[in-house]
Design a protein around this motif. Sequence first.
Motif: not given
Length: 347
Positions: A32-49, A133-139
């Motif tokens: 129910g909380s807001g989705a983290p930024p990396w859910m919207t744009s992984l590259a923006a949250a974790y720049p490829e450089d 109820g589905r879980w999401h994680v960034a590695a």
Amino acid sequence: MDNLKNPSLKKLVPGAALTALLLLSCAGTGRGSGAPPWMTSLAAAYPEDRYLAAAGSGAGREEAQETARAVLAQMFRVNVRLDLVKEERYRDLVRPEGAYSESEVTIRQTIGVQAEEEFINLRYSDPYRDSTGRWHVAAYLERQPTAALYRSQIEKDRRIIRSLVQRAPAQPGAFLRYGCYDAAYTLEQTVRRRLAQLEIIHPPTARAVAGDFDLPSLGEARDREVRNLTYDIRLEGDSEGRLEGILRGLMTGYDLSYQAGGGLLLQGSWAAEEMDINPRFKSLRWTVNVSLLDENRVLIVQASLSARENALTLEEARAFAFREAEKRLAGELERGFSRYLSRAVSL
């Protein structure tokens, strides 16, 4: 929440307020909380450089992490696989070195059978649980700090390899010379794996630490010493020669040749006793003891195994016994060789 189980308290709390309290008590799961930024744009949250990152999801947190690790591993096409025995051998080789911390020995994280890849400094985002109820994680791996860790361990591994190659010719026997070259070869396989990963994580660092070791030459030096190794066999109770056949086959797997009076000595015994347990089956209790001694009659590996086999006939029980003995002896010999050589070259 325990207070809400009190009937008198429930009477004082209107239904809507009680529902609100229950919802608040469930806060913290991420639902129910807001989705983290990396859910919207992984590259923006974790720049490829700066990062290598991948997202994963699953029915639970661990499944989401496993999926993210597997997706990240697909960015790596490193085909240098080390089996569990070689991984154990690597840890045995580097742990006695004072330059390694325990965390450096154990920091590599297995990322799943399917991915078949390992990383140093792998990290995860905070997990997010969506409204279904589905879980999401960034590695993710942070490139430069991770590259520094890789560089440190590669340089330490290479220092041990140089020492082993320099010490090998002075060893007092072909078996210990083989041990030095085999240890160097095992370490260099690990280095090659890390260099291939480092080339993807941070190419400038990979180019800076790439060494001039010749892996085939290390293998050739190791194989040259193996060709000088022979072994003799002395067994008791093996009237049919079946245990000897098993041991010869296993030793052939190490490129060791049988020769009467050979440098190494493989000695042991076989015993089997019929047992009356169930009239519908034939039961056989077997025991095998095997020791392998080096050229100076120092123990290399010792195996003492025992088990019971059941079958419709006694001959089938014997066949099961020798089959099980072969399987277990193979594992004991491989682990014993690895431990002995690791200890020997660390002296």
